[in-house]
Write an enzyme that holds these catalytic residues in place. Structure first.
Site, PDB file in Angstrom:
ATOM      1  N   GLY A 125       0.821  -1.206   0.000  1.00 49.79           N
ATOM      2  CA  GLY A 125       0.000   0.000   0.000  1.00 49.79           C
ATOM      3  C   GLY A 125       0.848   1.246   0.000  1.00 49.79           C
ATOM      4  O   GLY A 125       1.674   1.451  -0.876  1.00 49.79           O
ATOM      5  N   TRP A 127       0.902   5.700   0.583  1.00 50.15           N
ATOM      6  CA  TRP A 127       0.123   6.859   0.133  1.00 50.15           C
ATOM      7  C   TRP A 127      -0.180   6.795  -1.362  1.00 50.15           C
ATOM      8  O   TRP A 127      -1.300   7.025  -1.795  1.00 50.15           O
ATOM      9  CB  TRP A 127       0.890   8.140   0.476  1.00 50.15           C
ATOM     10  CG  TRP A 127       0.134   9.369   0.109  1.00 50.15           C
ATOM     11  CD1 TRP A 127       0.334  10.140  -1.008  1.00 50.15           C
ATOM     12  CD2 TRP A 127      -0.959   9.967   0.820  1.00 50.15           C
ATOM     13  NE1 TRP A 127      -0.568  11.185  -1.013  1.00 50.15           N
ATOM     14  CE2 TRP A 127      -1.370  11.091   0.098  1.00 50.15           C
ATOM     15  CE3 TRP A 127      -1.624   9.636   2.015  1.00 50.15           C
ATOM     16  CZ2 TRP A 127      -2.412  11.909   0.516  1.00 50.15           C
ATOM     17  CZ3 TRP A 127      -2.671  10.453   2.426  1.00 50.15           C
ATOM     18  CH2 TRP A 127      -3.056  11.567   1.690  1.00 50.15           C
ATOM     19  N   GLU A 168      -4.033   3.388   3.137  1.00 55.45           N
ATOM     20  CA  GLU A 168      -4.149   4.802   3.545  1.00 55.45           C
ATOM     21  C   GLU A 168      -5.281   5.482   2.769  1.00 55.45           C
ATOM     22  O   GLU A 168      -5.076   5.899   1.650  1.00 55.45           O
ATOM     23  CB  GLU A 168      -2.836   5.528   3.319  1.00 55.45           C
ATOM     24  CG  GLU A 168      -1.713   4.934   4.189  1.00 55.45           C
ATOM     25  CD  GLU A 168      -0.393   5.688   4.062  1.00 55.45           C
ATOM     26  OE1 GLU A 168      -0.382   6.831   3.586  1.00 55.45           O
ATOM     27  OE2 GLU A 168       0.628   5.112   4.441  1.00 55.45           O
ATOM     28  N   ASP A 234       3.593  14.469   8.951  1.00 54.00           N
ATOM     29  CA  ASP A 234       2.729  14.963   7.864  1.00 54.00           C
ATOM     30  C   ASP A 234       1.500  15.700   8.404  1.00 54.00           C
ATOM     31  O   ASP A 234       0.444  15.697   7.778  1.00 54.00           O
ATOM     32  CB  ASP A 234       2.262  13.827   6.925  1.00 54.00           C
ATOM     33  CG  ASP A 234       3.403  13.148   6.202  1.00 54.00           C
ATOM     34  OD1 ASP A 234       4.504  13.742   6.125  1.00 54.00           O
ATOM     35  OD2 ASP A 234       3.201  12.019   5.703  1.00 54.00           O
ATOM     36  N   TRP A 390      10.241   6.843   9.151  1.00 54.20           N
ATOM     37  CA  TRP A 390      10.100   6.972   7.705  1.00 54.20           C
ATOM     38  C   TRP A 390      11.106   8.025   7.307  1.00 54.20           C
ATOM     39  O   TRP A 390      10.888   9.175   7.653  1.00 54.20           O
ATOM     40  CB  TRP A 390       8.678   7.394   7.283  1.00 54.20           C
ATOM     41  CG  TRP A 390       8.657   7.490   5.804  1.00 54.20           C
ATOM     42  CD1 TRP A 390       8.982   8.580   5.028  1.00 54.20           C
ATOM     43  CD2 TRP A 390       8.372   6.420   4.883  1.00 54.20           C
ATOM     44  NE1 TRP A 390       8.928   8.245   3.700  1.00 54.20           N
ATOM     45  CE2 TRP A 390       8.562   6.944   3.587  1.00 54.20           C
ATOM     46  CE3 TRP A 390       8.009   5.075   5.046  1.00 54.20           C
ATOM     47  CZ2 TRP A 390       8.372   6.154   2.439  1.00 54.20           C
ATOM     48  CZ3 TRP A 390       7.820   4.310   3.904  1.00 54.20           C
ATOM     49  CH2 TRP A 390       7.995   4.849   2.622  1.00 54.20           C
TER      50      TRP A 390
END
Ligand SMILES: *[C@@H]1O[C@H](CO)[C@@H](O)[C@H](O)[C@H]1NC(C)=O
Ligand SMILES: *[C@@H]1O[C@H](CO)[C@@H](O)[C@H](O)[C@H]1NC(C)=O
Ligand SMILES: *[C@@H]1O[C@H](CO)[C@@H](O)[C@H](O)[C@H]1NC(C)=O
Length: 508
Positions: A125, A127, A168, A234, A390
């Site tokens: 998966g 984003w 996501e 984020d 990340w």
């Protein structure tokens, strides 16, 4: 065409006929090899495999990973094939050994031969894959069953220890309201199959309160997931029209509405409240990258001042408003005094202002060791299981900043467990298992093959053939990029059209 079909059937047969890899028994209970780390906390590290296509000193391949700096390494990403509803390699040429491919999965898992305490996981998966396909898959029981079965086979075939679900997000970005129920069902079905096979099941989850409430059935998460990686970053970025921080520890006095939830402290406390006694499965996500803006007015550089334009793109990550920590190090090196860092004591967070074309209008929020120290103190104070990053390929792995190689990862692991383990001198040589999949069909491919490896079938096309030389002939396999991507002839791989000369979408 017939020949290609034949080839695909032949490959499918090879895959099915292969014996499943021998299971690594007792993976979750595996003792840490390097003594007794303080509370045995985890450092889950994501690796974004497309970093192998970055130019010059930004290029980061499997062998650049230091397998002693993480307890868990997660390969990002595999994809969901929405014609078969099976998990599939995102970039077969890089990921697999088939047809002269580079075998990144095999080399990634071979890192366990250097550090046997390491756990490796494949993530699906992310984003860019979006939510819609996952919603379509999870909504139908037969599709879920196919997907679950394919995941067990895929994880075993390639020799990972487990799977990380990165949908996501359920109920968002093209998903359906019922995704929450369907995701819970999917996790429970995955858990049954993964437990039976002795494999780990983990997930990366949203930091946003509103998304958490809409997307996740917490009871299902508790029943099924070994590790829950909270993406505590984020919160703010180029999509906003004002200055704010990517991942502040605390909120700002002027935060209102949903912004009051957009800080690490709120997110992690919310997750701890939801998980209760199971909070030790949580890891707090730490960004090894920065997000930033171009200030409307260089004199107005405080939180909530106007910033309509994104910050610059980095030479390696090539996305506006984003810079790896390694790219910040280069800008610091190049700009010297013009690179000025600031501490926001209310947010417990850092930002830097530097120049673009001689104007001091670049405002980037980031996490260095000072900022990470605040987050490590928060982890210490909470009943959670460790940290997540990340991602490894944007730490300063070239030591441009002069803090040593991979200064952020070293600092995080040292803070978590007291020390960074050193290699066992007897075990530093890797002898990766040899490739087991042998292509069985050979054709003269001069019409389509200009060179070994990926050959685009046309300009700005997502379709390609992989050509592997075999004497005077070529072994040819057909492939296509994920939706929206095209072959970039400079790197000979799938890329965003905006990165490929002549393929940019028209701007209006
Ligand atoms: C697969 O997903 C894409 C969007 O991600 C969509 O455009 C396409 O129609 C889907 N195909 C099928 C067969 O569902
Ligand atoms: C918060 O976010 C949700 C989901 O995006 C939205 O529906 C809601 O209107 C937002 N609330 C406020 C006060 O902006
Ligand atoms: C910031 O932007 C808003 C909306 O565009 C505008 O109304 C306001 O005047 C701007 N503030 C300053 C100080 O320029």
């Amino acid at each position: 065409m017939k020949l290609l079909l034949l080839l695909l059937v032949a490959l499918a047969t090879v895959v099915v006929a292969m014996p499943p890899r021998k299971l690594r028994a007792g993976v979750p209970e595996k003792p840490y090899r390097y003594g007794q780390p303080k509370e045995g906390r985890k450092l889950v590290c994501y690796y974004g495999s497309w970093a192998v296509y970055r130019p010059g000193p930004g290029k980061y391949d499997i062998e650049d990973i230091d397998p002693f700096l993480c307890t868990h390494l997660v390969f990002g990403f595999a994809a969901l094939d929405n014609t078969t509803w099976q998990i599939t390699a995102f970039d077969p040429w890089n990921d697999l050994d088939d047809n002269g491919g580079k075998g990144a999965y095999r080399r990634f898992n071979a890192l366990r031969q250097i550090n046997p305490a390491l756990t490796t996981i494949i993530a699906i998966g992310g984003w860019n894959e979006g939510s819609e396909k996952y919603s379509d898959m999870a909504s139908i029981p037969e599709r879920r069953a196919t997907f679950v079965q394919s995941c067990v086979q895929f994880v075993q075939l390639h020799g990972f220890d487990g799977l990380d679900m990165d949908w996501e997000y359920p109920s968002y970005r093209g998903g359906a309201e019922e995704d929450k129920i369907h995701f819970a069902a999917l996790l429970r079905e995955l858990k049954v199959a993964f437990s039976a096979a002795g494999l780990l099941l983990t997930s990366a989850v949203s930091p946003s309160r509103v998304t958490i409430d809409d997307a996740y059935d917490i009871q299902a998460l508790i029943e099924t997931l070994d590790i829950i990686n909270v993406m505590a970053y984020d919160y703010h970025g180029a999509w906003d029209t004002y200055v704010h921080h990517n991942a502040p520890v605390h909120g700002h006095a002027l935060d209102s509405g949903n912004n009051t939830y957009f800080n690490v402290e709120f997110t992690i406390n919310y997750w701890v409240e939801l998980m209760g006694v199971h909070s030790d499965r949580l890891t707090m996500g730490l960004p090894l990258y920065s997000r930033g803006f171009t200030l409307d007015d260089p004199a107005l550089n405080q939180i909530y001042d106007n910033a309509t334009e994104a910050g610059i793109a980095g030479p390696y990550t090539r996305q506006v408003g984003v810079l790896g920590y390694n790219e910040l190090c280069e800008i610091h090196r190049d700009q010297g005094e013009a690179f000025q860092t600031h501490w926001l004591d209310d947010l417990k967070a850092k930002y830097v202002i530097f120049e673009r074309d001689g104007i001091r209008n670049q405002w980037f929020s980031y996490d260095d060791i000072d900022a990470l120290a605040e987050k490590m103190a928060l982890i210490d104070a909470l009943p959670i299981g460790g940290a997540m990053v990340w991602s490894v390929e944007t730490d300063d792995f070239q030591n441009t900043c002069g803090e040593g190689k991979n200064p952020l990862l070293n600092y995080i692991l040292r803070s978590l467990n007291g020390f960074v383990p050193t290699p066992d001198p007897d075990r530093t040589t890797v002898s990766p298992p040899s490739s087991t999949t042998k292509p069985s069909v050979t054709i003269p491919g001069d019409d389509v093959c200009a060179q070994a490896g990926i050959n685009p079938t046309g300009p700005c096309s997502g379709n390609y053939v992989i050509c592997a030389p075999n004497g005077a002939e070529w072994i040819v396999t057909q492939g296509s990029c994920p939706p929206g991507l095209v072959i970039n002839p400079e790197i000979l791989n799938c890329d965003y059209p905006d990165h490929v000369a002549g393929c940019q979408k028209k701007k209006h």
